[in-house]
Design a protein around this motif. Sequence first.
Motif, PDB file in Angstrom:
ATOM      1  N   ASN A   1      21.192  86.420  80.695  1.00 19.09           N
ATOM      2  CA  ASN A   1      21.448  86.180  79.267  1.00 19.09           C
ATOM      3  C   ASN A   1      22.770  85.458  79.113  1.00 19.09           C
ATOM      4  N   GLY A   2      23.482  85.724  78.024  1.00 17.97           N
ATOM      5  CA  GLY A   2      24.727  85.014  77.760  1.00 17.97           C
ATOM      6  C   GLY A   2      24.861  84.906  76.248  1.00 17.97           C
ATOM      7  N   TYR A   3      25.905  84.221  75.800  1.00 16.47           N
ATOM      8  CA  TYR A   3      26.061  84.139  74.342  1.00 16.47           C
ATOM      9  C   TYR A   3      25.935  82.716  73.819  1.00 16.47           C
ATOM     10  N   PHE A   4      25.512  82.673  72.551  1.00 15.20           N
ATOM     11  CA  PHE A   4      25.500  81.409  71.824  1.00 15.20           C
ATOM     12  C   PHE A   4      26.412  81.629  70.622  1.00 15.20           C
ATOM     13  N   VAL A   5      27.428  80.825  70.505  1.00 17.21           N
ATOM     14  CA  VAL A   5      28.341  80.939  69.362  1.00 17.21           C
ATOM     15  C   VAL A   5      28.450  79.573  68.715  1.00 17.21           C
ATOM     16  N   ARG A   6      28.265  79.553  67.409  1.00 14.34           N
ATOM     17  CA  ARG A   6      28.360  78.267  66.705  1.00 14.34           C
ATOM     18  C   ARG A   6      29.141  78.465  65.409  1.00 14.34           C
ATOM     19  N   VAL A   7      30.035  77.543  65.126  1.00 19.10           N
ATOM     20  CA  VAL A   7      30.742  77.574  63.850  1.00 19.10           C
ATOM     21  C   VAL A   7      30.295  76.358  63.057  1.00 19.10           C
ATOM     22  N   LEU A   8      29.825  76.610  61.863  1.00 17.44           N
ATOM     23  CA  LEU A   8      29.276  75.520  61.042  1.00 17.44           C
ATOM     24  C   LEU A   8      30.388  74.578  60.564  1.00 17.44           C
ATOM     25  N   PRO A   9      30.002  73.347  60.179  1.00 15.18           N
ATOM     26  CA  PRO A   9      31.024  72.351  59.841  1.00 15.18           C
ATOM     27  C   PRO A   9      32.056  72.858  58.833  1.00 15.18           C
ATOM     28  N   ASN A  10      33.277  72.528  59.118  1.00 15.79           N
ATOM     29  CA  ASN A  10      34.422  72.802  58.236  1.00 15.79           C
ATOM     30  C   ASN A  10      34.772  74.273  58.018  1.00 15.79           C
ATOM     31  N   TYR A  11      34.129  75.171  58.711  1.00 17.46           N
ATOM     32  CA  TYR A  11      34.541  76.571  58.635  1.00 17.46           C
ATOM     33  C   TYR A  11      35.674  76.795  59.644  1.00 17.46           C
ATOM     34  N   LYS A  12      36.782  77.259  59.140  1.00 14.91           N
ATOM     35  CA  LYS A  12      37.907  77.513  60.043  1.00 14.91           C
ATOM     36  C   LYS A  12      38.101  79.024  60.144  1.00 14.91           C
ATOM     37  N   LEU A  13      37.668  79.585  61.240  1.00 13.31           N
ATOM     38  CA  LEU A  13      37.763  81.036  61.392  1.00 13.31           C
ATOM     39  C   LEU A  13      39.197  81.421  61.742  1.00 13.31           C
ATOM     40  N   ILE A  14      39.663  82.448  61.083  1.00 13.81           N
ATOM     41  CA  ILE A  14      41.064  82.822  61.271  1.00 13.81           C
ATOM     42  C   ILE A  14      41.233  83.753  62.459  1.00 13.81           C
ATOM     43  N   TYR A  15      40.467  84.827  62.495  1.00 17.01           N
ATOM     44  CA  TYR A  15      40.617  85.814  63.574  1.00 17.01           C
ATOM     45  C   TYR A  15      39.705  85.470  64.749  1.00 17.01           C
ATOM     46  N   PRO A  16      39.979  86.023  65.914  1.00 17.46           N
ATOM     47  CA  PRO A  16      39.166  85.666  67.077  1.00 17.46           C
ATOM     48  C   PRO A  16      37.752  86.239  67.036  1.00 17.46           C
ATOM     49  N   VAL A  17      36.885  85.569  67.787  1.00 18.55           N
ATOM     50  CA  VAL A  17      35.578  86.116  68.108  1.00 18.55           C
ATOM     51  C   VAL A  17      35.716  86.643  69.532  1.00 18.55           C
ATOM     52  N   GLN A  18      35.252  87.874  69.728  1.00 21.90           N
ATOM     53  CA  GLN A  18      35.446  88.492  71.042  1.00 21.90           C
ATOM     54  C   GLN A  18      34.111  88.598  71.774  1.00 21.90           C
TER      55      GLN A  18
ATOM     56  N   SER B   1      23.872  90.828  90.725  1.00 22.59           N
ATOM     57  CA  SER B   1      24.405  89.533  90.313  1.00 22.59           C
ATOM     58  C   SER B   1      24.143  89.402  88.817  1.00 22.59           C
ATOM     59  N   GLN B   2      25.201  89.072  88.076  1.00 18.18           N
ATOM     60  CA  GLN B   2      25.057  88.872  86.629  1.00 18.18           C
ATOM     61  C   GLN B   2      25.119  87.370  86.391  1.00 18.18           C
ATOM     62  N   LYS B   3      24.017  86.831  85.881  1.00 18.96           N
ATOM     63  CA  LYS B   3      23.964  85.379  85.690  1.00 18.96           C
ATOM     64  C   LYS B   3      23.877  85.083  84.192  1.00 18.96           C
ATOM     65  N   VAL B   4      24.929  84.514  83.670  1.00 22.38           N
ATOM     66  CA  VAL B   4      24.932  84.243  82.230  1.00 22.38           C
ATOM     67  C   VAL B   4      25.049  82.747  81.963  1.00 22.38           C
ATOM     68  N   HIS B   5      24.553  82.363  80.810  1.00 21.92           N
ATOM     69  CA  HIS B   5      24.702  80.977  80.356  1.00 21.92           C
ATOM     70  C   HIS B   5      25.194  81.039  78.906  1.00 21.92           C
ATOM     71  N   ASN B   6      26.366  80.482  78.667  1.00 20.98           N
ATOM     72  CA  ASN B   6      26.948  80.532  77.317  1.00 20.98           C
ATOM     73  C   ASN B   6      27.008  79.129  76.737  1.00 20.98           C
ATOM     74  N   ILE B   7      26.717  79.062  75.444  1.00 22.04           N
ATOM     75  CA  ILE B   7      26.902  77.777  74.766  1.00 22.04           C
ATOM     76  C   ILE B   7      27.741  78.014  73.512  1.00 22.04           C
ATOM     77  N   VAL B   8      28.765  77.212  73.358  1.00 27.28           N
ATOM     78  CA  VAL B   8      29.598  77.302  72.156  1.00 27.28           C
ATOM     79  C   VAL B   8      29.594  75.939  71.494  1.00 27.28           C
ATOM     80  N   ILE B   9      29.282  75.925  70.205  1.00 17.10           N
ATOM     81  CA  ILE B   9      29.321  74.652  69.467  1.00 17.10           C
ATOM     82  C   ILE B   9      30.273  74.804  68.288  1.00 17.10           C
ATOM     83  N   VAL B  10      31.306  74.005  68.289  1.00 17.10           N
ATOM     84  CA  VAL B  10      32.223  73.979  67.149  1.00 17.10           C
ATOM     85  C   VAL B  10      31.907  72.684  66.405  1.00 17.10           C
ATOM     86  N   GLU B  11      31.292  72.834  65.255  1.00 15.29           N
ATOM     87  CA  GLU B  11      30.834  71.653  64.519  1.00 15.29           C
ATOM     88  C   GLU B  11      32.024  70.901  63.901  1.00 15.29           C
ATOM     89  N   GLU B  12      31.721  69.759  63.290  1.00 12.42           N
ATOM     90  CA  GLU B  12      32.787  68.887  62.745  1.00 12.42           C
ATOM     91  C   GLU B  12      33.758  69.643  61.849  1.00 12.42           C
TER      92      GLU B  12
END
Lengths: 383, 255
Positions: free
Chosen positions: A104-121, A132-143
Amino acid sequence: MSKIDPKKFKSAKKSDIPKDLSELSEEERERLKVLGLDESLKREGEFVQVDAKPLLCKKEVEGLEILPITEALEKYKWLKDYYWKALSPEKDEFTKAAAEDLDNGYFVRVLPNYKLIYPVQACLYIRTENISQKVHNIVIVEEGAELNLITSCAVHPHITSALHIGVSEYYIKKGGKLTFSMIHMWGEETIVRPRTGIIVEEGGTYISTYVNLFPVKSIQTSPVCRLLGKGARASFATIVVNHPDSYIDIGGEVYLEAPNTRTEIISRTVVYGGENIAKGKIVAKSPKVKGHLECQGLMLSHKGIMKAIPELDSYFSDVELTHEAAVGKIAKEEVEYLMARGLSEDEATSLIVKGFLTIKIEGIPPALQKQIDKTLELASLGF
Amino acid sequence: MKILLEIKDLWVEIEGKEILKGINLSIPVGETHVIFGKNGSGKTSLLMTIMGFPAYRVKHGKIIFKGEDITDLPPYERAKKGIGIMFQRPPTIKGVKLRDILKLCAKENNLKIEELAQSFGFEEFLDREVNKGFSGGEIKKSELLQLLIQNPDLVLLDEPESGVDVENMQLIGEMIKKLLQKDIHHKPRTKSGLIITHTGFILKYIAADLGYVIIDGEIYCKGNPIEIFEGIQKYGYEGCKKCLKRFNFLSETGG
């Protein structure tokens, strides 16, 4: 370093996993708390995966999406345009293993122009011996969006042997900003193979901090970052303590592919033993780019090995690439200075080491800096 | 008169080279003594030996502090017993802030770091890397602030006036006065000092009780610091070599 066969480890899917985090022992919760999974800290979202299973996935704000990657791939057909696009599954046996049998793994996406103040953990936790732990993570920070993501990786306090393969692909769109921090706490027999690809578009910013202060068997990683758009920038800071019997090979490659892109790769390593390789590579594939590599090692033992390998490649004349590397022992005059103020030799050395590992990283959130300081305190107890 | 520091026939070498040749001196509680001497005469070596840095090997003689032989103690033990030193060229320590050191110095006393730094207009330096990019005057202030927090009974100052502009000299003089309790007039002082000076400027700010001249690792004379300084200004250290008082001094110390 002998060859590692991912198939020699048990599948993470077969392990017996608690239903929720409250079933973890106090000792385990304490360990994860040190790494940032702390209810008293303000978070915009959280993701926790134990072995192969996501146990927690929540978000507190609008504009943020967090999903287990397997769910995200089902939900968003367009995600295939990002899956294995910043990295190739054919890169090596570890990427192949993750591509063939993903846990598994995580998918994190922030939509355009959203500026998150606190961290995502995010937290990737290995709880079962010899898996063996096999993860695949994708992070997308939009415009125009901003995200501060902290990933903590750890093993159960009483297990040592395990393999962690972490494939991560980060996409930072035009004017976006990703502050990514990774804190590791592995076991003495844990093998770690992160494989990371980062793509930054015009005016985007990627700030990475990697911290590993505890014993581990072997880590080998070399994130590849491509700055594709004008004015994009990336900075990497690595803080490592290399313990006896640990083999740690950490690199970083940044490709400056558009005018006015710039990068800075900084590493600080303290070697108590084992073998450490600190690599860095900056490639100028466009004119009018700037890059700086800085690699400093402090040798506290005659038994360890440290190799600093900086590389600068340029295909144009109109560039500014520099590097600075230094490996050596603690200066006697610094120890004596502190001894004259009443510190014993051990206390003086500990303060100097702590100072050496304290790098102020531009853009690093104060909460993370506090967390790093806390981890440093904890690690220094074992020095 | 209670003696705080007593040095008896001290011979010291550094990397096999003899640098102090039979030094004798004693500093009573509450007194400040000054040492005059050319560069390379052994002044700094004497201070470093009193502090106990291992490069300065004592071949012969004793250092007695508060009645205890400390000749073989490491620097931090001496610091804990009440000796403090101001470095002339202190090192920069990467990532270590002045505040970090002050906190450690303050371990055993309650002096407030912030308050003290503010009283000398130095609070903005607390969170800077110690000594990094500090000017001559700033280094002195940082050193003196550390000593004020450490609060030693014997203060060793190595050329406190070097590299300091006139404007800052006044403030540094004030800090040293406080350190040596020169601001106390109506009760006995408990702090003592041993100050190295090359230029003698510090005498304008600190009333010293006794002066010494060191030439080639030996004490040539002792006496009223102002008089000695005036003599040096007039005749140079060459004059000291010819001075007849040297013979009085030698016979007095049995040299």
